[in-house]
Design a protein around this motif. Structure first.
Motif, PDB file in Angstrom:
ATOM      1  N   SER A   7       0.725  -1.159  -0.122  1.00 51.77           N
ATOM      2  CA  SER A   7       0.013   0.117   0.195  1.00 51.77           C
ATOM      3  C   SER A   7       0.987   1.354   0.000  1.00 51.77           C
ATOM      4  N   GLU A  62      10.415  -2.541  -2.471  1.00 57.01           N
ATOM      5  CA  GLU A  62      10.282  -1.163  -1.501  1.00 57.01           C
ATOM      6  C   GLU A  62      11.203  -0.042  -1.298  1.00 57.01           C
ATOM      7  N   LYS A  73       4.323   7.520   1.821  1.00 57.81           N
ATOM      8  CA  LYS A  73       4.428   6.281   2.559  1.00 57.81           C
ATOM      9  C   LYS A  73       4.285   4.894   2.036  1.00 57.81           C
ATOM     10  N   THR A  75       3.449   0.657   2.873  1.00 58.50           N
ATOM     11  CA  THR A  75       3.319  -0.189   3.941  1.00 58.50           C
ATOM     12  C   THR A  75       3.025  -1.337   3.053  1.00 58.50           C
ATOM     13  N   LEU A  77       1.328  -4.670   3.479  1.00 63.93           N
ATOM     14  CA  LEU A  77       0.357  -5.046   4.431  1.00 63.93           C
ATOM     15  C   LEU A  77       0.343  -6.468   4.684  1.00 63.93           C
ATOM     16  N   SER A  82      -4.606  -7.554   8.086  1.00 58.39           N
ATOM     17  CA  SER A  82      -5.052  -6.554   6.905  1.00 58.39           C
ATOM     18  C   SER A  82      -6.309  -7.094   6.398  1.00 58.39           C
ATOM     19  N   GLU A 156      -4.485  -1.827   6.535  1.00 59.93           N
ATOM     20  CA  GLU A 156      -4.070  -2.600   7.587  1.00 59.93           C
ATOM     21  C   GLU A 156      -5.037  -2.334   8.749  1.00 59.93           C
ATOM     22  N   LYS A 160      -4.097   2.706  12.910  1.00 60.99           N
ATOM     23  CA  LYS A 160      -2.807   3.583  11.967  1.00 60.99           C
ATOM     24  C   LYS A 160      -3.444   4.028  10.800  1.00 60.99           C
TER      25      LYS A 160
END
Length: 162
Positions: A7, A62, A73, A75, A77, A82, A156, A160
């Motif tokens: 994500s 990543e 950002k 993430t 998952l 999630s 997630e 958060k």
């Protein structure tokens, strides 16, 4: 080889999708699915990318994504923490006499018949990939004319966020 659901929050600007997709193509990585949409903040979009690779490849993806200026950002998952879903539309050829069979199968899977014509129906289903695949398998005795799948999107669990 494992599958990762990534994500990514990005600036909602022209060319960001091209830059992210270009990163994958330049490095020879495949995107299994890709979804993009605005968040609550219209200046930020969420991209959900599903990619398959070994740990080194997924780690490299990543790291390379963090180098793109528009990326805010990232993430990965976690599968066990999630919620991931996919939407599918399936057009099925069906005579009026057989429509009830499709409706019964749809009810079992909590799918919706969203369009009916003289010779076909369109069914909409949201769920996990395994649920969608199982539904498609149950339609084996029918003629599926078209399938449109959105790809996975997810969040997630927990508080958060942005």
């Amino acid at each position: 080889m494992r599958k990762a659901v990534i994500s990514i929050l990005v600036g909602n600007s022209a060319g960001v999708l091209s830059r992210v997709a270009g990163l994958f193509s330049r490095r020879g990585y495949n995107i299994d699915s890709l979804t993009v949409g605005e968040t609550l903040n219209p200046e930020i979009s969420r991209m959900t990318i599903v990619a398959t690779g070994d740990d080194d490849v997924l780690e490299q993806i990543e790291k390379q994504l963090t180098k793109i200026v528009d990326v805010k950002k990232i993430t990965v998952l976690p599968l066990d923490d999630s919620v991931c879903r996919e939407l599918v539309l399936i057009k099925v050829l069906v005579s009026p006499e057989k429509r009830q069979e499709i409706a019964t199968i749809a009810d079992i899977y909590r799918a919706n018949i969203v369009d009916v014509s003289k010779e076909s129906v369109i069914v909409s289903l949201t769920g996990s990939q395994s649920k969608i695949n199982a539904f498609i398998e149950l339609l084996d005795g029918f003629t599926i004319v078209e399938i449109a799948r959105t790809g996975i999107t997810g969040l997630e669990r927990g508080p958060k966020g942005l």
